[in-house]
Design an enzyme around this catalytic site. Structure first.
Site, PDB file in Angstrom:
ATOM      1  N   CYS A 142      11.343  46.423  61.203  1.00 19.79           N
ATOM      2  CA  CYS A 142      12.224  46.878  60.119  1.00 19.79           C
ATOM      3  C   CYS A 142      13.585  47.357  60.661  1.00 19.79           C
ATOM      4  O   CYS A 142      14.337  46.563  61.205  1.00 19.79           O
ATOM      5  CB  CYS A 142      11.529  47.946  59.287  1.00 19.79           C
ATOM      6  SG  CYS A 142      12.273  48.120  57.634  1.00 19.79           S
ATOM      7  N   LYS A 163      16.999  49.273  46.384  1.00 19.02           N
ATOM      8  CA  LYS A 163      15.996  49.252  47.440  1.00 19.02           C
ATOM      9  C   LYS A 163      15.079  48.045  47.299  1.00 19.02           C
ATOM     10  O   LYS A 163      14.575  47.753  46.210  1.00 19.02           O
ATOM     11  CB  LYS A 163      15.174  50.545  47.392  1.00 19.02           C
ATOM     12  CG  LYS A 163      14.195  50.706  48.543  1.00 19.02           C
ATOM     13  CD  LYS A 163      13.489  52.051  48.471  1.00 19.02           C
ATOM     14  CE  LYS A 163      12.573  52.263  49.665  1.00 19.02           C
ATOM     15  NZ  LYS A 163      11.887  53.585  49.614  1.00 19.02           N
ATOM     16  N   SER A 192      10.156  47.903  52.536  1.00 15.27           N
ATOM     17  CA  SER A 192      10.637  49.176  51.997  1.00 15.27           C
ATOM     18  C   SER A 192      11.937  49.511  52.726  1.00 15.27           C
ATOM     19  O   SER A 192      11.925  50.173  53.752  1.00 15.27           O
ATOM     20  CB  SER A 192       9.592  50.279  52.205  1.00 15.27           C
ATOM     21  OG  SER A 192      10.071  51.524  51.745  1.00 15.27           O
ATOM     22  N   HIS A 235       7.166  45.684  56.900  1.00 18.91           N
ATOM     23  CA  HIS A 235       6.184  46.613  57.449  1.00 18.91           C
ATOM     24  C   HIS A 235       4.772  46.040  57.314  1.00 18.91           C
ATOM     25  O   HIS A 235       3.968  46.549  56.521  1.00 18.91           O
ATOM     26  CB  HIS A 235       6.266  47.967  56.738  1.00 18.91           C
ATOM     27  CG  HIS A 235       7.435  48.797  57.135  1.00 18.91           C
ATOM     28  ND1 HIS A 235       7.476  49.490  58.336  1.00 18.91           N
ATOM     29  CD2 HIS A 235       8.617  49.030  56.511  1.00 18.91           C
ATOM     30  CE1 HIS A 235       8.625  50.135  58.424  1.00 18.91           C
ATOM     31  NE2 HIS A 235       9.334  49.880  57.339  1.00 18.91           N
ATOM     32  N   GLU A 237       2.319  46.489  59.075  1.00 16.59           N
ATOM     33  CA  GLU A 237       1.323  47.472  59.510  1.00 16.59           C
ATOM     34  C   GLU A 237       0.963  48.476  58.416  1.00 16.59           C
ATOM     35  O   GLU A 237      -0.003  49.242  58.570  1.00 16.59           O
ATOM     36  CB  GLU A 237       1.835  48.231  60.739  1.00 16.59           C
ATOM     37  CG  GLU A 237       2.861  49.318  60.479  1.00 16.59           C
ATOM     38  CD  GLU A 237       4.268  48.825  60.186  1.00 16.59           C
ATOM     39  OE1 GLU A 237       5.136  49.654  59.873  1.00 16.59           O
ATOM     40  OE2 GLU A 237       4.500  47.593  60.272  1.00 16.59           O
ATOM     41  N   ARG A 249       6.666  59.914  46.319  1.00 12.09           N
ATOM     42  CA  ARG A 249       7.578  60.847  46.988  1.00 12.09           C
ATOM     43  C   ARG A 249       8.975  60.765  46.382  1.00 12.09           C
ATOM     44  O   ARG A 249       9.569  61.787  46.016  1.00 12.09           O
ATOM     45  CB  ARG A 249       7.624  60.525  48.482  1.00 12.09           C
ATOM     46  CG  ARG A 249       8.595  61.361  49.297  1.00 12.09           C
ATOM     47  CD  ARG A 249       8.926  60.647  50.599  1.00 12.09           C
ATOM     48  NE  ARG A 249       9.658  59.404  50.361  1.00 12.09           N
ATOM     49  CZ  ARG A 249       9.762  58.424  51.267  1.00 12.09           C
ATOM     50  NH1 ARG A 249       9.172  58.528  52.452  1.00 12.09           N
ATOM     51  NH2 ARG A 249      10.463  57.328  50.977  1.00 12.09           N
TER      52      ARG A 249
END
Length: 305
Positions: A142, A163, A192, A235, A237, A249
């Protein structure tokens, strides 16, 4: 695969509950095996979450891995206890004379800043230059991948209008490359991020080979120098609920955030998100370890005096 970590690393208990073979230093010393030395420069804020995610992803090969978590000296983490970092991480300045078979450089929550504005940028540049002579293959994730393209090839990131957040479809390119061996033609992976590197610029860079791409999310996997450098712009993972945690969040902070794309069933955040990318993520890390680390690294490194 046995993963060698410190005996009291907190995430070890979780890995063992998942039947992942984790070996401590005492047992490893009794084995007549040359383990692969893998460094993980963890720049993510929630370091224990990232430790668990990456160790899970690295656990699907029969090779023994000796994991060293690395940190930069020029930045103090605000989201992970300093006692955890002091106990389980080694600052780069203490390992720079050692050699590693593989190195992972993670993403970081600084993508909306210019690279030179990041407080540890000079140290990261030193690490990236050091890796060229001290590491067999480096795997950038990333923001780490964006930073590497900027440093090595002068390709700068661009701010996205909103985003890029959710699960995106990717199509395999250059199928003959071992890194994507076993991939389906189309696969999902999480993203992300607020920034991207222009796909045309990546394709135009003669040093880079694109291995997977998305019409919506752009280039996902690229490599250079026959796999000595691997760049992954999402990502893979991430765990099942990582995007959910990020969504809740940001929503709790009142930030402008949409539910992650194609992540919740029927976009209903009350439902458990299905895990739809783990198999390809595991294949990616296994192929990296096997074809670009194990197959290419010397049997014995000689560390500098």
């Amino acid at each position: 695969m046995p993963i060698k970590v410190q005996s009291d690393l907190p995430v070890r208990a979780i890995l063992e509950k998942e039947n992942i073979f984790v070996m401590d230093e005492t047992r490893a010393l009794n084995q007549d095996i040359r383990p692969l030395k893998i460094g993980i420069l963890n720049l993510m804020p929630l370091k224990e979450d990232t430790e668990l995610q990456l160790l899970r992803s690295l656990s699907n090969t029969p090779l023994q891995l000796d994991i060293t978590f690395l940190t930069v000296s020029s930045h103090e983490s605000k989201n992970t206890a300093q006692s955890h970092i002091n106990k389980f991480y080694e600052p780069f300045c203490q390992v720079k004379r050692r050699r590693f078979d593989g190195l992972i450089i993670t993403g970081a929550p600084v993508e909306q800043m210019e690279f030179e504005e990041v407080d540890y940028w000079p140290e990261l540049v030193e690490i990236m230059d050091w890796a060229k002579t001290h590491v067999t293959s480096t795997f950038f994730i990333c923001w780490g991948a964006q930073a590497a393209l900027y440093h090595y090839y002068g390709l700068n990131k661009q701010l996205l209008p909103q985003k890029l957040f959710g699960l995106y479809r990717h199509q395999v390119q250059n199928r003959k490359e071992p890194l994507i061996r076993g991939f389906d033609d189309i696969f999902l992976a999480p993203h992300s991020r607020h920034t991207t590197v222009d796909a045309k610029a990546i394709h135009s860079c003669e040093a880079l080979t694109v291995l997977a791409e998305s019409e919506e999310a752009g280039v996902f996997i690229a490599m250079a120098e026959e796999g000595r450098k691997i760049f992954v712009f999402g990502h893979p993972e991430y765990d099942r609920r990582t995007l959910e945690k990020e969504y809740l969040r940001d929503k709790g902070k009142g930030l402008p955030i949409q539910p992650p794309k194609d992540y919740f069933e029927e976009d209903d955040s009350s439902k458990k998100p299905p895990l739809m990318w783990r198999a390809h993520a595991n294949t990616l890390y296994t192929n990296w370890i096997n074809y670009y680390v194990y197959q290419l690294t010397p049997y014995q490194w000689e560390d500098e005096e």
